[in-house]
Design a protein around this motif. Sequence first.
Motif: not given
Length: 73
Positions: A41-56
């Motif tokens: 999974v490339k180009n992840i985004r940190l969403n500010g919530r601990e233990g979670e990332i956003e991605c496509n």
Amino acid sequence: MPDEIIRDSNGTELQDGDSVTLIKDLKVKGTSETIKRGTLVKNIRLNGREGEIECNTKQVKGLVLKTEFVKKA
């Protein structure tokens, strides 16, 4: 958020734009899709919530993953 450090399953620090690999097959809620272990999974985004990332991924857009299931690529 700047002082919060998000880490993968191995304890490696993650940043916006990093690539990660799944360490476990994951079923996606609300769909019949399963994302297989080893998927990059490339180009992840940190969403500010601990233990979670956003991605496509190719299968699912706007996916939120728990960091315990990924390792930095």
